[in-house]
Scaffold this motif. Structure first.
Motif, mmCIF file in Angstrom:
data_model
loop_
_atom_site.group_PDB
_atom_site.id
_atom_site.type_symbol
_atom_site.label_atom_id
_atom_site.label_comp_id
_atom_site.label_asym_id
_atom_site.label_seq_id
_atom_site.Cartn_x
_atom_site.Cartn_y
_atom_site.Cartn_z
ATOM 1 N N ASN A 7 0.848 -1.182 0.000
ATOM 2 C CA ASN A 7 0.000 0.000 0.000
ATOM 3 C C ASN A 7 0.887 1.237 0.000
ATOM 4 N N LEU A 8 0.913 1.938 -1.123
ATOM 5 C CA LEU A 8 1.703 3.165 -1.235
ATOM 6 C C LEU A 8 0.897 4.299 -0.613
ATOM 7 N N LYS A 16 11.479 11.446 -5.158
ATOM 8 C CA LYS A 16 10.720 10.221 -5.459
ATOM 9 C C LYS A 16 10.594 9.320 -4.232
ATOM 10 N N ALA A 17 10.995 9.852 -3.059
ATOM 11 C CA ALA A 17 10.919 9.076 -1.817
ATOM 12 C C ALA A 17 9.471 8.717 -1.502
ATOM 13 N N ARG A 18 9.281 7.469 -0.998
ATOM 14 C CA ARG A 18 7.917 6.959 -0.790
ATOM 15 C C ARG A 18 7.753 6.380 0.612
ATOM 16 N N VAL A 19 6.534 6.397 1.068
ATOM 17 C CA VAL A 19 6.141 5.742 2.312
ATOM 18 C C VAL A 19 5.037 4.751 1.979
ATOM 19 N N THR A 31 7.494 0.881 5.193
ATOM 20 C CA THR A 31 8.600 1.269 4.316
ATOM 21 C C THR A 31 8.738 2.781 4.293
ATOM 22 N N PRO A 32 9.986 3.283 4.052
ATOM 23 C CA PRO A 32 11.205 2.518 3.771
ATOM 24 C C PRO A 32 11.669 1.736 4.991
ATOM 25 N N ILE A 33 12.320 0.588 4.710
ATOM 26 C CA ILE A 33 12.721 -0.328 5.778
ATOM 27 C C ILE A 33 14.144 -0.828 5.568
ATOM 28 N N PHE A 34 14.845 -1.022 6.672
ATOM 29 C CA PHE A 34 16.132 -1.715 6.653
ATOM 30 C C PHE A 34 15.929 -3.085 7.282
#
Length: 379
Positions: A7-8, A16-19, A31-34
């Motif tokens: 799910n964006l 262009k960074a996204r959650v 996300t973003p995730i490590f």
């Protein structure tokens, strides 16, 4: 049992960074995730309770090559899969072993069928085919499983990179076919991520990204970067791939990297990262902190009784002093490796969590540009 869903939620207005959120049968990943690397079913020097409670890890990695050799698929199947074996009830991603096999350059042979290699443990010979790698990953039981690919070194000649990419695509077709012929093993869904290759050639990367995107998988990975090429080249090719991959699927950049590598790649649209750097460097006395990089073995820290890092919400980082941790390293005390590993991983998870908050506030680019020089400085 449901296929992985992404799910964006938001895209930064300045980059262009996204959650987003990734939903698996073992839980949700923000996300973003490590993703901490647990190569042999264990994140080195860190317990599963510490991963959950202090580090706040949402997903960890296991590795097909290592888990196949030891403890073996019979043991893992008898346990009910890696989740039951190691007591981790959150999502797991399994790397296909392609990178490990190809790093054994002197002890392996590649052909159309697969890769014949010698074990680094006892020298025994084994054949990895796309089909066998899918079967092994079924037995391990990862929520996300990776396609079997060939990772060419940097630099690579164009003709080698092209043949390697084409072989990776043919192997990918066989991975999907095998997965379609076999059931999920432990009552939950396993999701195959294909991997883009093509070395550092724009036409090959473009062709590979288009081929991977056409598979309509639940997520996609970018491989073959962070293998020695300059950082700017890594960003350039990762962005090229992200621009081709579907917006509605998570994007995983494999094996990256430093804290600033992660932030720069978040800025171009990458959602998922893994790297051994926080634990490996931690075990060698290098600490990543919210104020910069510390070599804790340096004598300057011997009488510094301030906590390791008061900028991140990790009990270990805030409890132990730099002076005490230096003493443990100098004395070769095992606890030093544990404290440093927990701290570095907690720092990485704090970093991506903070990045997520900044993206939601549409403040990511200015925050990134301010914090990267701080993170790079040697204290």
């Amino acid at each position: 049992m449901a296929a992985l869903a992404f799910n964006l939620q938001h895209t930064d207005t300045q980059s262009k960074a996204r959650v987003g959120t990734i939903t698996t049968d073992h839980g949700i990943i923000n996300t973003p995730i490590f993703m901490p690397v647990g190569t042999v079913g264990s994140v080195k020097a860190v317990t599963q309770a510490q991963l959950k409670e202090e580090i706040q890890a949402q997903i960890i990695l296991g590795n097909t090559y290592h888990l196949y050799l030891r403890p073996g698929t019979e043991v893992l199947e008898a346990a009910g899969g890696l989740h039951k074996f190691n007591g981790w009830d959150r999502p797991i991603l399994t790397d296909s072993g392609g990178y490990q096999v190809f790093s054994l350059a002197a002890n392996r042979k590649i052909n159309e069928e697969g890769v014949l290699f010698q074990s680094h443990i006892d020298g025994s010979r084994h054949l990895f085919t796309p089909e066998k790698v899918m079967d092994i990953q079924r037995s391990i039981g990862g929520d996300i499983i990776m396609a079997f690919d060939e990772c060419p070194p940097y630099p690579s000649e164009y003709i080698y990179a092209k043949k390697s990419m084409e072989l990776t695509h043919r192997w990918l077709d066989r991975c999907f076919k095998r997965l379609g012929e076999t059931p999920d093993k432990y009552g939950y869904t396993q999701n195959l991520f294909p991997i883009i290759q093509g070395s550092t050639y724009k036409d090959l990367r473009t062709a590979s990204a288009e081929y991977v995107a056409s598979q309509q998988s639940t997520g996609n990975a970018i491989g073959g970067l962070s293998v020695g090429e300059p950082e700017q080249m890594m960003y350039e090719f990762a962005e090229l791939c992200c621009d081709i991959l579907p917006v509605e699927k998570p994007r995983y950049l494999m094996g990256v990297g430093t804290p600033w590598n992660i932030l720069e790649n978040i800025a171009i649209g990458v959602d998922m990262f893994d790297c051994v750097m926080p634990t490996r460097n931690g075990r060698n006395g290098m600490l990543f902190t919210s104020k910069g990089i510390i070599n804790i073995r340096n004598k300057k820290w011997a009488t510094d009784f301030s906590c390791i890092d008061d900028g991140i919400p990790c009990p270990t980082s805030q409890y132990y002093s730099k002076g005490y941790l230096r003493h443990l390293f100098v004395a070769n005390e095992i606890l030093a490796l544990q404290i440093a590993s927990i701290h570095n991983l907690a720092f990485y998870l704090w970093l991506v969590t903070e990045a997520r908050a900044q993206i939601l506030d549409n403040n990511f680019v200015s925050w990134k540009n301010d914090i990267i020089p701080v993170l790079k400085q040697r204290l």
